[in-house]
Design a protein around this motif. Structure first.
Motif, PDB file in Angstrom:
ATOM      1  N   ASN A  61       8.210   1.202  -0.261  1.00  0.00           N
ATOM      2  CA  ASN A  61       8.765   2.457   0.271  1.00  0.00           C
ATOM      3  C   ASN A  61       9.361   2.290   1.665  1.00  0.00           C
ATOM      4  OD1 ASN A  61       6.427   2.089   1.685  1.00  0.00           O
ATOM      5  ND2 ASN A  61       5.651   4.158   1.398  1.00  0.00           N
ATOM      6  N   SER A  62       9.649   1.039   2.084  1.00  0.00           N
ATOM      7  CA  SER A  62      10.184   0.793   3.417  1.00  0.00           C
ATOM      8  C   SER A  62      10.951  -0.520   3.436  1.00  0.00           C
ATOM      9  CB  SER A  62       9.038   0.732   4.435  1.00  0.00           C
ATOM     10  OG  SER A  62       9.506   0.322   5.700  1.00  0.00           O
ATOM     11  N   ALA A  63      11.843  -0.671   4.406  1.00  0.00           N
ATOM     12  CA  ALA A  63      12.572  -1.929   4.577  1.00  0.00           C
ATOM     13  C   ALA A  63      11.927  -2.801   5.643  1.00  0.00           C
ATOM     14  CB  ALA A  63      14.019  -1.629   4.965  1.00  0.00           C
ATOM     15  N   THR A  64      10.824  -2.329   6.233  1.00  0.00           N
ATOM     16  CA  THR A  64      10.166  -3.051   7.312  1.00  0.00           C
ATOM     17  C   THR A  64       8.983  -3.843   6.782  1.00  0.00           C
ATOM     18  OG1 THR A  64      10.799  -1.304   8.847  1.00  0.00           O
ATOM     19  CG2 THR A  64       9.075  -2.809   9.567  1.00  0.00           C
ATOM     20  N   ALA A  65       9.036  -5.156   6.923  1.00  0.00           N
ATOM     21  CA  ALA A  65       7.959  -6.032   6.457  1.00  0.00           C
ATOM     22  C   ALA A  65       6.750  -5.928   7.379  1.00  0.00           C
ATOM     23  CB  ALA A  65       8.446  -7.470   6.386  1.00  0.00           C
ATOM     24  N   ALA A  66       5.573  -6.223   6.833  1.00  0.00           N
ATOM     25  CA  ALA A  66       4.324  -6.184   7.591  1.00  0.00           C
ATOM     26  C   ALA A  66       3.422  -7.315   7.124  1.00  0.00           C
ATOM     27  CB  ALA A  66       3.630  -4.848   7.389  1.00  0.00           C
ATOM     28  N   SER A  67       2.490  -7.722   7.966  1.00  0.00           N
ATOM     29  CA  SER A  67       1.546  -8.782   7.597  1.00  0.00           C
ATOM     30  C   SER A  67       0.164  -8.217   7.277  1.00  0.00           C
ATOM     31  CB  SER A  67       1.446  -9.822   8.716  1.00  0.00           C
ATOM     32  OG  SER A  67       0.975  -9.221   9.904  1.00  0.00           O
ATOM     33  N   SER A  68       0.047  -6.878   7.231  1.00  0.00           N
ATOM     34  CA  SER A  68      -1.221  -6.250   6.867  1.00  0.00           C
ATOM     35  C   SER A  68      -0.969  -4.838   6.360  1.00  0.00           C
ATOM     36  CB  SER A  68      -2.173  -6.214   8.062  1.00  0.00           C
ATOM     37  OG  SER A  68      -1.671  -5.371   9.079  1.00  0.00           O
ATOM     38  N   ALA A  69      -2.009  -4.273   5.758  1.00  0.00           N
ATOM     39  CA  ALA A  69      -1.933  -2.901   5.243  1.00  0.00           C
ATOM     40  C   ALA A  69      -3.221  -2.168   5.583  1.00  0.00           C
ATOM     41  CB  ALA A  69      -1.744  -2.921   3.735  1.00  0.00           C
ATOM     42  N   THR A  70      -3.108  -0.863   5.796  1.00  0.00           N
ATOM     43  CA  THR A  70      -4.281  -0.031   6.056  1.00  0.00           C
ATOM     44  C   THR A  70      -4.412   1.109   5.045  1.00  0.00           C
ATOM     45  OG1 THR A  70      -3.019   1.301   7.623  1.00  0.00           O
ATOM     46  CG2 THR A  70      -4.296  -0.531   8.534  1.00  0.00           C
ATOM     47  N   GLY A  71      -3.593   1.068   4.007  1.00  0.00           N
ATOM     48  CA  GLY A  71      -3.654   2.108   2.988  1.00  0.00           C
ATOM     49  C   GLY A  71      -3.136   1.615   1.654  1.00  0.00           C
ATOM     50  N   ALA A  72      -3.193   2.477   0.681  1.00  0.00           N
ATOM     51  CA  ALA A  72      -2.747   2.139  -0.670  1.00  0.00           C
ATOM     52  C   ALA A  72      -1.233   1.974  -0.713  1.00  0.00           C
ATOM     53  CB  ALA A  72      -3.188   3.235  -1.641  1.00  0.00           C
TER      54      ALA A  72
END
Length: 110
Positions: A61-72
């Protein structure tokens, strides 16, 4: 014809838990986290199976990559060349998260 993609799944309900996924021969992977939880899940990969580094995954749901998650949600990554991917709980407060990795082949044999 049915094409089966390699998958692995597990449940997180404590700090330090992890889910390993053998990605040799795969070109891409998706990770789905579901459930009600308060935790941080790190995305990490390894070339040698022993040393892990952060891997950026892009949420659907986003174009921004991340190295972690805090939700579903669902995250996607190009993982060509990696031996293993893992999702690792680095901080945990409460709840339970179901985690599922699924891979996509690059066309070669696994």
């Amino acid at each position: 014809m049915t094409i089966l993609a390699p998958t692995t799944s597990g449940t997180f309900d404590a700090n330090g838990e992890l889910l390993l996924f053998d990605v040799r021969g795969l070109g891409a992977s998706a990770l789905q986290l579901s459930g009600t939880f308060s935790a941080t899940v790190q995305f990490e990969g390894s070339l040698d199976g022993a040393t892990f580094v952060s891997v950026n995954m892009k949420p659907t749901n986003s174009a921004t990559a991340a190295s972690s998650a805090t939700g579903a949600g669902v995250w996607l990554a190009n993982i060509t060349g990696f031996k293993l991917l893992r999702a690792r709980v680095s901080a945990y407060t409460s709840g339970s998260a179901s985690a599922t990795f699924m891979g996509a082949s690059t066309g070669g044999s696994r």
